[in-house]
Write a protein that holds these residues in place. Structure first.
Motif, PDB file in Angstrom:
ATOM      1  N   PRO A  24     -15.624 -21.645 -39.311  1.00  8.79           N
ATOM      2  CA  PRO A  24     -15.018 -22.917 -39.528  1.00  8.79           C
ATOM      3  C   PRO A  24     -15.457 -23.805 -37.952  1.00  8.79           C
ATOM      4  O   PRO A  24     -16.002 -23.042 -37.142  1.00  8.79           O
ATOM      5  CB  PRO A  24     -13.524 -22.598 -39.316  1.00  8.79           C
ATOM      6  CG  PRO A  24     -13.392 -21.407 -38.773  1.00  8.79           C
ATOM      7  CD  PRO A  24     -14.417 -20.577 -39.163  1.00  8.79           C
ATOM      8  N   ILE A  25     -15.173 -24.825 -37.997  1.00  9.56           N
ATOM      9  CA  ILE A  25     -15.066 -25.594 -36.746  1.00  9.56           C
ATOM     10  C   ILE A  25     -13.903 -26.512 -36.350  1.00  9.56           C
ATOM     11  O   ILE A  25     -13.363 -26.693 -37.455  1.00  9.56           O
ATOM     12  CB  ILE A  25     -16.394 -26.759 -36.731  1.00  9.56           C
ATOM     13  CG1 ILE A  25     -16.639 -27.438 -35.518  1.00  9.56           C
ATOM     14  CG2 ILE A  25     -16.153 -27.838 -37.992  1.00  9.56           C
ATOM     15  CD1 ILE A  25     -17.788 -28.549 -35.465  1.00  9.56           C
ATOM     16  N   ARG A  26     -13.716 -26.583 -35.234  1.00 10.73           N
ATOM     17  CA  ARG A  26     -12.347 -26.950 -34.908  1.00 10.73           C
ATOM     18  C   ARG A  26     -12.515 -28.758 -34.996  1.00 10.73           C
ATOM     19  O   ARG A  26     -13.548 -29.247 -34.671  1.00 10.73           O
ATOM     20  CB  ARG A  26     -11.960 -26.995 -33.374  1.00 10.73           C
ATOM     21  CG  ARG A  26     -11.392 -25.393 -33.319  1.00 10.73           C
ATOM     22  CD  ARG A  26     -10.827 -25.203 -31.897  1.00 10.73           C
ATOM     23  NE  ARG A  26     -10.221 -23.871 -31.782  1.00 10.73           N
ATOM     24  CZ  ARG A  26     -10.956 -22.941 -30.961  1.00 10.73           C
ATOM     25  NH1 ARG A  26     -11.622 -23.299 -30.156  1.00 10.73           N
ATOM     26  NH2 ARG A  26     -10.266 -21.720 -31.086  1.00 10.73           N
ATOM     27  N   LEU A  27     -11.355 -29.426 -35.344  1.00 10.94           N
ATOM     28  CA  LEU A  27     -11.182 -30.680 -35.587  1.00 10.94           C
ATOM     29  C   LEU A  27     -11.954 -31.763 -34.294  1.00 10.94           C
ATOM     30  O   LEU A  27     -12.776 -32.609 -34.383  1.00 10.94           O
ATOM     31  CB  LEU A  27     -10.128 -31.283 -35.843  1.00 10.94           C
ATOM     32  CG  LEU A  27     -10.016 -32.699 -36.079  1.00 10.94           C
ATOM     33  CD1 LEU A  27     -10.844 -33.302 -37.314  1.00 10.94           C
ATOM     34  CD2 LEU A  27      -8.224 -33.284 -36.476  1.00 10.94           C
ATOM     35  N   GLY A  28     -11.519 -31.378 -33.216  1.00 10.79           N
ATOM     36  CA  GLY A  28     -12.082 -32.271 -31.966  1.00 10.79           C
ATOM     37  C   GLY A  28     -13.649 -31.829 -31.815  1.00 10.79           C
ATOM     38  O   GLY A  28     -14.152 -32.820 -31.519  1.00 10.79           O
ATOM     39  N   GLY A  58      -7.162 -28.333 -32.755  1.00 12.73           N
ATOM     40  CA  GLY A  58      -7.669 -27.219 -33.014  1.00 12.73           C
ATOM     41  C   GLY A  58      -7.625 -26.906 -34.460  1.00 12.73           C
ATOM     42  O   GLY A  58      -8.087 -25.690 -35.050  1.00 12.73           O
ATOM     43  N   ALA A  59      -7.260 -27.923 -35.426  1.00 11.64           N
ATOM     44  CA  ALA A  59      -7.401 -27.711 -36.888  1.00 11.64           C
ATOM     45  C   ALA A  59      -8.514 -27.155 -37.228  1.00 11.64           C
ATOM     46  O   ALA A  59      -9.516 -27.613 -36.911  1.00 11.64           O
ATOM     47  CB  ALA A  59      -6.901 -28.831 -37.660  1.00 11.64           C
ATOM     48  N   GLN A  60      -8.609 -26.033 -38.154  1.00  9.84           N
ATOM     49  CA  GLN A  60      -9.905 -25.623 -38.527  1.00  9.84           C
ATOM     50  C   GLN A  60     -10.525 -26.225 -39.803  1.00  9.84           C
ATOM     51  O   GLN A  60      -9.732 -26.378 -40.735  1.00  9.84           O
ATOM     52  CB  GLN A  60      -9.718 -23.992 -38.847  1.00  9.84           C
ATOM     53  CG  GLN A  60      -9.376 -23.368 -37.716  1.00  9.84           C
ATOM     54  CD  GLN A  60     -10.170 -22.957 -36.638  1.00  9.84           C
ATOM     55  OE1 GLN A  60     -11.539 -22.513 -36.955  1.00  9.84           O
ATOM     56  NE2 GLN A  60     -10.018 -23.233 -35.371  1.00  9.84           N
ATOM     57  N   LEU A  61     -11.764 -26.735 -39.494  1.00  6.06           N
ATOM     58  CA  LEU A  61     -12.415 -27.451 -40.896  1.00  6.06           C
ATOM     59  C   LEU A  61     -13.226 -26.358 -41.450  1.00  6.06           C
ATOM     60  O   LEU A  61     -14.150 -25.720 -40.767  1.00  6.06           O
ATOM     61  CB  LEU A  61     -13.185 -28.818 -40.091  1.00  6.06           C
ATOM     62  CG  LEU A  61     -12.110 -29.681 -39.517  1.00  6.06           C
ATOM     63  CD1 LEU A  61     -13.275 -30.769 -39.314  1.00  6.06           C
ATOM     64  CD2 LEU A  61     -11.257 -30.312 -40.628  1.00  6.06           C
ATOM     65  N   ARG A  62     -13.424 -26.704 -43.043  1.00  2.03           N
ATOM     66  CA  ARG A  62     -14.398 -25.850 -43.599  1.00  2.03           C
ATOM     67  C   ARG A  62     -15.475 -26.732 -44.214  1.00  2.03           C
ATOM     68  O   ARG A  62     -15.183 -27.821 -44.364  1.00  2.03           O
ATOM     69  CB  ARG A  62     -13.767 -24.869 -44.576  1.00  2.03           C
ATOM     70  CG  ARG A  62     -12.707 -24.022 -43.711  1.00  2.03           C
ATOM     71  CD  ARG A  62     -12.944 -22.538 -44.304  1.00  2.03           C
ATOM     72  NE  ARG A  62     -11.939 -21.435 -43.754  1.00  2.03           N
ATOM     73  CZ  ARG A  62     -12.395 -20.774 -42.862  1.00  2.03           C
ATOM     74  NH1 ARG A  62     -13.435 -20.738 -42.446  1.00  2.03           N
ATOM     75  NH2 ARG A  62     -11.480 -19.947 -42.182  1.00  2.03           N
TER      76      ARG A  62
END
Length: 71
Positions: free
Chosen positions: A12-16, A51-55
């Protein structure tokens, strides 16, 4: 409004981080400001965690511009 696909090397990648990578934010400080102001949506819902994780496939919207991470 079209959705811009933003290639990732992994997830994943963090939102920021994604906001910067997708060009939706100028830098980390701008990304934080957008998130804290409630101007960022993920999959149609407001997101307040930097820090929300995006997929892959998640859709991020800021001021009518949309982008999604793709592998």
């Amino acid at each position: 409004m079209p959705i811009d696909d933003v290639p990732l090397t992994g997830e994943p990648i963090r939102l920021g981080q994604f906001l910067k990578l997708a060009g939706l934010a100028e830098d980390g400080g701008h990304a934080r400001e957008l998130i804290e102001a409630g101007e960022v949506e993920v999959n149609g819902r407001p997101e307040s965690r930097r820090g929300a994780q995006l997929r892959a496939g998640d859709v991020v919207a800021v001021h009518g511009r949309k982008a999604r991470p793709v592998l």
